[in-house]
Design a protein around this motif. Structure first.
Motif, PDB file in Angstrom:
ATOM      1  N   VAL A 295       0.866  -1.177   0.000  1.00 35.15           N
ATOM      2  CA  VAL A 295       0.000   0.000   0.000  1.00 35.15           C
ATOM      3  C   VAL A 295       0.903   1.229   0.000  1.00 35.15           C
ATOM      4  O   VAL A 295       1.640   1.473   0.956  1.00 35.15           O
ATOM      5  N   ILE A 296       0.868   1.975  -1.090  1.00 30.23           N
ATOM      6  CA  ILE A 296       1.735   3.137  -1.267  1.00 30.23           C
ATOM      7  C   ILE A 296       0.969   4.406  -0.912  1.00 30.23           C
ATOM      8  O   ILE A 296      -0.089   4.678  -1.475  1.00 30.23           O
ATOM      9  N   CYS A 297       1.498   5.172   0.048  1.00 28.08           N
ATOM     10  CA  CYS A 297       0.896   6.447   0.421  1.00 28.08           C
ATOM     11  C   CYS A 297       1.231   7.484  -0.650  1.00 28.08           C
ATOM     12  O   CYS A 297       2.409   7.744  -0.925  1.00 28.08           O
ATOM     13  N   VAL A 298       0.219   8.070  -1.258  1.00 26.89           N
ATOM     14  CA  VAL A 298       0.430   9.017  -2.354  1.00 26.89           C
ATOM     15  C   VAL A 298       1.043  10.316  -1.856  1.00 26.89           C
ATOM     16  O   VAL A 298       1.975  10.849  -2.460  1.00 26.89           O
ATOM     17  N   GLU A 299       0.563  10.818  -0.733  1.00 27.98           N
ATOM     18  CA  GLU A 299       1.059  12.102  -0.217  1.00 27.98           C
ATOM     19  C   GLU A 299       2.529  12.023   0.167  1.00 27.98           C
ATOM     20  O   GLU A 299       3.323  12.914  -0.155  1.00 27.98           O
ATOM     21  N   GLU A 300       2.914  10.934   0.837  1.00 31.61           N
ATOM     22  CA  GLU A 300       4.298  10.791   1.290  1.00 31.61           C
ATOM     23  C   GLU A 300       5.182  10.093   0.273  1.00 31.61           C
ATOM     24  O   GLU A 300       6.410  10.043   0.430  1.00 31.61           O
ATOM     25  N   LYS A 301       4.557   9.506  -0.764  1.00 35.70           N
ATOM     26  CA  LYS A 301       5.281   8.818  -1.835  1.00 35.70           C
ATOM     27  C   LYS A 301       6.201   7.722  -1.302  1.00 35.70           C
ATOM     28  O   LYS A 301       7.361   7.598  -1.694  1.00 35.70           O
ATOM     29  N   LYS A 302       5.647   6.895  -0.406  1.00 35.37           N
ATOM     30  CA  LYS A 302       6.427   5.796   0.149  1.00 35.37           C
ATOM     31  C   LYS A 302       5.504   4.674   0.606  1.00 35.37           C
ATOM     32  O   LYS A 302       4.281   4.858   0.726  1.00 35.37           O
ATOM     33  N   LEU A 303       6.109   3.508   0.865  1.00 37.58           N
ATOM     34  CA  LEU A 303       5.350   2.355   1.331  1.00 37.58           C
ATOM     35  C   LEU A 303       4.785   2.635   2.717  1.00 37.58           C
ATOM     36  O   LEU A 303       5.518   2.962   3.646  1.00 37.58           O
ATOM     37  N   ALA A 304       3.466   2.490   2.858  1.00 36.20           N
ATOM     38  CA  ALA A 304       2.819   2.745   4.140  1.00 36.20           C
ATOM     39  C   ALA A 304       2.502   1.451   4.881  1.00 36.20           C
ATOM     40  O   ALA A 304       2.539   1.409   6.118  1.00 36.20           O
ATOM     41  N   TYR A 305       2.223   0.384   4.121  1.00 38.59           N
ATOM     42  CA  TYR A 305       1.774  -0.852   4.766  1.00 38.59           C
ATOM     43  C   TYR A 305       1.805  -1.966   3.732  1.00 38.59           C
ATOM     44  O   TYR A 305       1.657  -1.711   2.533  1.00 38.59           O
ATOM     45  N   THR A 306       2.011  -3.202   4.186  1.00 39.47           N
ATOM     46  CA  THR A 306       1.942  -4.356   3.305  1.00 39.47           C
ATOM     47  C   THR A 306       0.864  -5.309   3.788  1.00 39.47           C
ATOM     48  O   THR A 306       0.892  -5.766   4.932  1.00 39.47           O
ATOM     49  N   MET A 307      -0.105  -5.565   2.927  1.00 37.25           N
ATOM     50  CA  MET A 307      -1.164  -6.524   3.232  1.00 37.25           C
ATOM     51  C   MET A 307      -0.658  -7.918   2.864  1.00 37.25           C
ATOM     52  O   MET A 307      -0.197  -8.132   1.745  1.00 37.25           O
ATOM     53  N   ALA A 308      -0.754  -8.841   3.798  1.00 39.55           N
ATOM     54  CA  ALA A 308      -0.253 -10.198   3.557  1.00 39.55           C
ATOM     55  C   ALA A 308      -1.179 -11.214   4.224  1.00 39.55           C
ATOM     56  O   ALA A 308      -1.851 -10.907   5.214  1.00 39.55           O
ATOM     57  N   ASP A 309      -1.205 -12.410   3.667  1.00 40.57           N
ATOM     58  CA  ASP A 309      -2.000 -13.496   4.229  1.00 40.57           C
ATOM     59  C   ASP A 309      -1.340 -14.812   3.844  1.00 40.57           C
ATOM     60  O   ASP A 309      -0.933 -14.998   2.694  1.00 40.57           O
ATOM     61  N   ARG A 310      -1.244 -15.721   4.777  1.00 44.94           N
ATOM     62  CA  ARG A 310      -0.540 -16.982   4.524  1.00 44.94           C
ATOM     63  C   ARG A 310      -1.258 -17.857   3.507  1.00 44.94           C
ATOM     64  O   ARG A 310      -0.669 -18.786   2.932  1.00 44.94           O
ATOM     65  N   GLU A 311      -2.538 -17.578   3.245  1.00 47.69           N
ATOM     66  CA  GLU A 311      -3.280 -18.364   2.264  1.00 47.69           C
ATOM     67  C   GLU A 311      -2.846 -18.049   0.837  1.00 47.69           C
ATOM     68  O   GLU A 311      -3.026 -18.864  -0.068  1.00 47.69           O
ATOM     69  N   ILE A 312      -2.289 -16.864   0.597  1.00 44.80           N
ATOM     70  CA  ILE A 312      -1.870 -16.500  -0.759  1.00 44.80           C
ATOM     71  C   ILE A 312      -0.578 -17.232  -1.090  1.00 44.80           C
ATOM     72  O   ILE A 312       0.456 -17.010  -0.465  1.00 44.80           O
ATOM     73  N   ASN A 313      -0.630 -18.111  -2.095  1.00 48.05           N
ATOM     74  CA  ASN A 313       0.512 -18.979  -2.385  1.00 48.05           C
ATOM     75  C   ASN A 313       1.238 -18.600  -3.679  1.00 48.05           C
ATOM     76  O   ASN A 313       2.063 -19.361  -4.177  1.00 48.05           O
ATOM     77  N   ALA A 314       0.914 -17.433  -4.239  1.00 44.11           N
ATOM     78  CA  ALA A 314       1.584 -16.975  -5.461  1.00 44.11           C
ATOM     79  C   ALA A 314       1.558 -15.447  -5.479  1.00 44.11           C
ATOM     80  O   ALA A 314       0.857 -14.807  -4.693  1.00 44.11           O
ATOM     81  N   ILE A 315       2.312 -14.879  -6.403  1.00 41.33           N
ATOM     82  CA  ILE A 315       2.386 -13.422  -6.498  1.00 41.33           C
ATOM     83  C   ILE A 315       1.066 -12.864  -7.032  1.00 41.33           C
ATOM     84  O   ILE A 315       0.588 -13.293  -8.077  1.00 41.33           O
ATOM     85  N   PRO A 316       0.455 -11.919  -6.325  1.00 39.15           N
ATOM     86  CA  PRO A 316      -0.776 -11.295  -6.832  1.00 39.15           C
ATOM     87  C   PRO A 316      -0.500 -10.562  -8.143  1.00 39.15           C
ATOM     88  O   PRO A 316       0.440  -9.778  -8.228  1.00 39.15           O
ATOM     89  N   CYS A 317      -1.284 -10.836  -9.163  1.00 40.43           N
ATOM     90  CA  CYS A 317      -0.992 -10.256 -10.479  1.00 40.43           C
ATOM     91  C   CYS A 317      -2.109  -9.380 -11.027  1.00 40.43           C
ATOM     92  O   CYS A 317      -1.854  -8.520 -11.871  1.00 40.43           O
TER      93      CYS A 317
END
Length: 343
Positions: A295-317
């Motif tokens: 999750v990229i913060c537009v105002e600060e132009k940097k990574l704000a948070y990463t959403m993750a879940d162990r059920e996801i077994n491949a790269i989200p495309c």
């Protein structure tokens, strides 16, 4: 430790009643990949959906979003190339396309694994368009140049248009459900009226190479954004678009191909990245190599948070943010699975 819940899965049957190269119209039943599945329930569900107004713009606390195990399904085999929510508040349903020409529908809110799969195309599905004022008419496109209209009321896939070139993207303006814009392989954008019995495309040569995405400004649909393999993203004013030597009102140049260019929900900003906007102008969501969503913060132009879940077994495309239900996000992978985040 308790065993992990088995994912819902749909296995395609071999053999079809009709070829995806048939000009059509072809019935949904004849293009279904499983003769044991009754289309009636899907038809009734879509026909009962109510048309919605404009999408909801609001701030969402992404840290509260999570994936429930019941919101995971293997909708298609192969690599998913497109995922779209039905833009309605009535239900959570997605349409999904893959690299084999299949189009699948998953009713996420169903308790009995409602997944329906069809074979309307002979190659990679490049686009799915579901308009908020015409939910029962779903348009799909393919690299083979075929564009089909699924008329759910008629229960048939009609051939809407065929191009001599590859079709890489389709889009309809928010305020015009009958106007379809097509991005083709040689840098052209075409426009056609889907109501015509013999639609002819009016086209403009806008880029030097293939057009990956087309998007319209939510506040002014005369403004159209395009991204291209030629390394540029452009904003065009349709009122000033000349057929000879058309000029953009804004051009952004990158070193490599620009895979997407999307207006923000307010229409004030343009993102030229693989990611998508959330439900306001504050952040962009992008898949990462660690199987998460940055999750990229537009105002600060940097990574704000990463959403993750162990059920996801491949790269989200592929991603789609539900336009009517803030906090509902569909993420798909190359393995045919769709994961739905919710608050």
């Amino acid at each position: 430790m308790a065993p992990r819940k088995k994912l819902k899965c749909y296995e395609e049957e071999i053999g079809f009643k009709k070829s995806p190269r048939d000009l059509g119209p072809v019935s949904m039943n004849n293009l279904s990949t499983n003769c044991l599945v009754d289309d009636t329930k899907l038809v009734r569900k879509i026909m009962a959906m109510s048309n919605s107004s404009e999408g909801v713009r609001t701030c969402v606390e992404v840290k509260k979003m999570k994936i429930d195990k019941k919101n995971i399904a293997r909708v298609l085999s192969g690599r998913i190339t497109e995922v779209k929510f039905f833009p309605t508040k009535d239900t959570r349903m997605v349409a999904v396309g893959n690299n084999c020409g299949n189009v699948g529908f998953w009713n996420i809110d169903s308790d009995d694994d409602e997944i329906y799969v069809y074979y309307p195309h002979s190659g990679i599905v490049s686009g799915i368009s579901i308009h908020q004022y015409s939910l029962s008419k779903i348009i799909t496109s393919c690299y083979d140049g075929f564009i089909r209209l699924l008329d759910v009321e008629k229960e048939s896939f009609d051939l809407l248009y065929t191009s001599a070139y590859q079709v890489f993207s389709i889009c309809r303006p928010h305020d015009n459900m009958n106007s379809l814009f097509i991005g083709e392989s040689y840098g052209s954008v075409g426009s056609l009226d889907i109501r015509s019995s013999n639609p002819n495309s009016m086209s403009w040569d806008l880029h030097a190479e293939r057009i990956y995405t087309i998007d319209f400004n939510s506040q002014n649909t005369n403004l159209m954004a395009t991204s291209s393999k030629d390394g540029t993203a452009c904003i065009w004013d349709l009122r000033k678009l000349a057929h000879l030597d058309p000029q953009p009102i804004k051009l952004v140049r990158h070193k490599d191909a620009v895979n997407s260019a999307y207006f923000s929900p307010s229409g004030n900003l343009l993102a030229t990245t693989r990611g998508i906007w959330g439900w306001d102008d504050s952040f962009i969501m992008v898949g990462n190599m660690k199987k998460g969503v940055d999750v990229i913060c537009v105002e600060e132009k940097k990574l704000a948070y990463t959403m993750a879940d162990r059920e996801i077994n491949a790269i989200p495309c592929r991603f789609d943010a539900h336009p009517m239900l803030p906090g509902v996000l569909a993420v798909s992978t190359a393995g045919g699975r769709v994961y739905v985040w919710d608050i």
